[in-house]
Design a protein around this motif. Structure first.
Motif, short mmCIF file in Angstrom:
data_model
loop_
_atom_site.label_atom_id
_atom_site.label_comp_id
_atom_site.label_asym_id
_atom_site.label_seq_id
_atom_site.Cartn_x
_atom_site.Cartn_y
_atom_site.Cartn_z
N ASP A 1 24.33 -26.01 -79.97
CA ASP A 1 24.66 -27.01 -79.22
C ASP A 1 25.55 -25.75 -78.84
O ASP A 1 26.28 -24.60 -78.84
CB ASP A 1 25.63 -27.25 -79.98
CG ASP A 1 25.23 -28.33 -81.05
OD1 ASP A 1 24.18 -28.40 -80.34
OD2 ASP A 1 25.97 -29.42 -81.45
N LEU A 2 25.88 -25.95 -77.51
CA LEU A 2 26.13 -25.39 -76.50
C LEU A 2 27.56 -26.53 -74.88
O LEU A 2 27.22 -26.71 -75.07
CB LEU A 2 25.24 -24.63 -75.13
CG LEU A 2 24.63 -23.92 -75.80
CD1 LEU A 2 23.24 -23.73 -74.68
CD2 LEU A 2 24.62 -22.70 -76.14
N ALA A 3 28.93 -25.85 -74.78
CA ALA A 3 29.46 -26.66 -73.99
C ALA A 3 28.87 -26.42 -72.78
O ALA A 3 28.99 -26.04 -72.20
CB ALA A 3 31.60 -25.98 -74.70
N SER A 4 29.60 -27.60 -71.98
CA SER A 4 29.41 -27.30 -70.36
C SER A 4 30.03 -25.63 -69.53
O SER A 4 31.70 -25.69 -70.52
CB SER A 4 29.63 -28.48 -70.46
OG SER A 4 29.90 -28.27 -68.39
N THR B 1 29.00 -22.91 -70.78
CA THR B 1 29.26 -21.34 -71.03
C THR B 1 28.33 -20.24 -70.34
O THR B 1 26.55 -21.13 -69.57
CB THR B 1 28.02 -21.90 -72.87
OG1 THR B 1 29.39 -22.61 -73.27
CG2 THR B 1 27.69 -20.96 -72.98
N GLY C 1 25.88 -27.96 -68.43
CA GLY C 1 26.19 -29.39 -69.23
C GLY C 1 26.02 -28.96 -70.27
O GLY C 1 25.58 -28.12 -70.78
N PRO C 2 26.98 -30.07 -71.13
CA PRO C 2 26.92 -29.66 -72.83
C PRO C 2 25.12 -29.88 -72.99
O PRO C 2 24.63 -30.52 -72.77
CB PRO C 2 27.60 -30.94 -73.12
CG PRO C 2 28.49 -31.19 -72.38
CD PRO C 2 27.82 -30.97 -70.76
N ARG D 1 22.65 -29.83 -76.91
CA ARG D 1 22.50 -29.91 -78.16
C ARG D 1 21.21 -28.65 -78.96
O ARG D 1 20.41 -28.60 -77.73
CB ARG D 1 21.64 -31.37 -78.75
CG ARG D 1 22.62 -32.14 -78.60
CD ARG D 1 24.33 -31.93 -79.41
NE ARG D 1 25.34 -32.82 -78.88
CZ ARG D 1 26.53 -32.91 -79.62
NH1 ARG D 1 27.29 -31.59 -80.07
NH2 ARG D 1 27.42 -33.88 -79.42
N ARG E 1 19.73 -28.51 -65.70
CA ARG E 1 20.78 -27.86 -66.49
C ARG E 1 21.25 -26.76 -66.54
O ARG E 1 22.48 -26.62 -67.35
CB ARG E 1 19.89 -27.61 -68.42
CG ARG E 1 19.03 -28.57 -68.64
CD ARG E 1 19.58 -29.88 -68.67
NE ARG E 1 20.29 -30.22 -69.77
CZ ARG E 1 21.48 -30.42 -69.95
NH1 ARG E 1 22.24 -31.40 -68.73
NH2 ARG E 1 22.42 -30.71 -71.61
N ASP F 1 33.34 -31.00 -71.84
CA ASP F 1 33.01 -30.92 -73.59
C ASP F 1 33.05 -32.67 -74.04
O ASP F 1 34.09 -32.85 -73.99
CB ASP F 1 33.27 -29.92 -74.28
CG ASP F 1 32.49 -29.69 -75.64
OD1 ASP F 1 31.72 -31.01 -76.15
OD2 ASP F 1 32.75 -28.87 -75.85
N ASP G 1 33.15 -33.35 -77.14
CA ASP G 1 33.80 -33.00 -77.96
C ASP G 1 35.41 -31.92 -77.80
O ASP G 1 35.42 -31.65 -79.00
CB ASP G 1 33.02 -32.12 -79.05
CG ASP G 1 31.46 -32.84 -79.44
OD1 ASP G 1 31.47 -33.99 -79.73
OD2 ASP G 1 30.34 -32.15 -79.78
#
Length: 200
Positions: A46-49, A51, A85-86, A88, A97, A161, A163
């Motif tokens: 999972d990558l945060a916006s 990154t 962006g975030p 998965r 992306r 993010d 989350d």
């Protein structure tokens, strides 16, 4: 001819069994034959916006060619790029992306990328990287709440993010003077954003 006919009759059960087994093998081979597949670069976690990708963030996966998205990027094009962006784990990397090769590559002259901390936990929902937004400021004074437009024409550079904290952070591309104004207003007021209408 009679001898051949006799031999066939004598072994007809064996021949029938062999034909049946061959038909079953052909059917199984048809079912097991994998569809045309392509190797796709996907997120290894999972990558945060925002990154910045490293080699450990990227892996590969095989997808049916018909199901693979368009405009895929290869692993060689990803390291050092910034996620817009975030994402998965397992999501394919496409051109939409990611941001430019660096955090400020391609910016107009005298523009910067600045962080705006939004008051609303749902702030930024529905936005996409590249959208133009207005930043609204609501300050409370002696005369009650007062709303104003703190910035217009700001371009979304990275999304909050999902989350993350209750006060999401939105990254915007703005002129340098506007970034200074947003930093000042952000101390005195609560900020929110609204999407501007497109040209089409």
């Amino acid at each position: 001819m009679d001898r051949l006919r006799s031999a066939l009759l004598e072994h007809r059960r064996l021949l029938a069994a062999l034909c049946t087994a061959l038909a079953v093998l052909l059917a199984l081979a048809s079912v097991r034959r994998p569809p045309d597949q392509v190797e796709v670069a996907v997120a290894a976690r999972d990558l945060a916006s925002g990154t910045v990708l490293s080699a450990r963030d990227v892996t590969s996966s095989l997808l049916p060619a018909a199901a693979a998205p368009q405009h895929l990027l290869s692993s060689d094009d990803l390291v050092g790029r910034r996620v817009g962006g975030p994402m998965r784990r397992g999501e394919a990397f496409t051109d939409v992306r990611l941001l430019a090769a660096g955090p400020v590559d391609g910016l107009p002259p005298d523009h910067v990328v600045t962080a705006v901390r939004l008051a609303d936990a749902a702030g930024g929902q529905g936005l996409r990287v590249g959208d133009r937004v207005e930043v609204l400021a609501v300050a409370t004074g002696a005369g009650g709440p007062r709303a104003s437009v703190a910035a217009s024409g700001a371009v979304v550079a990275a999304l909050p993010d999902p989350d993350g904290s209750d006060a999401p952070t939105l990254w915007l591309t703005v002129p340098r003077e506007t970034a200074l104004e947003l930093a000042r207003v952000g101390v005195e007021a609560q900020l929110s954003v609204v999407a501007e209408a497109g040209d089409d």
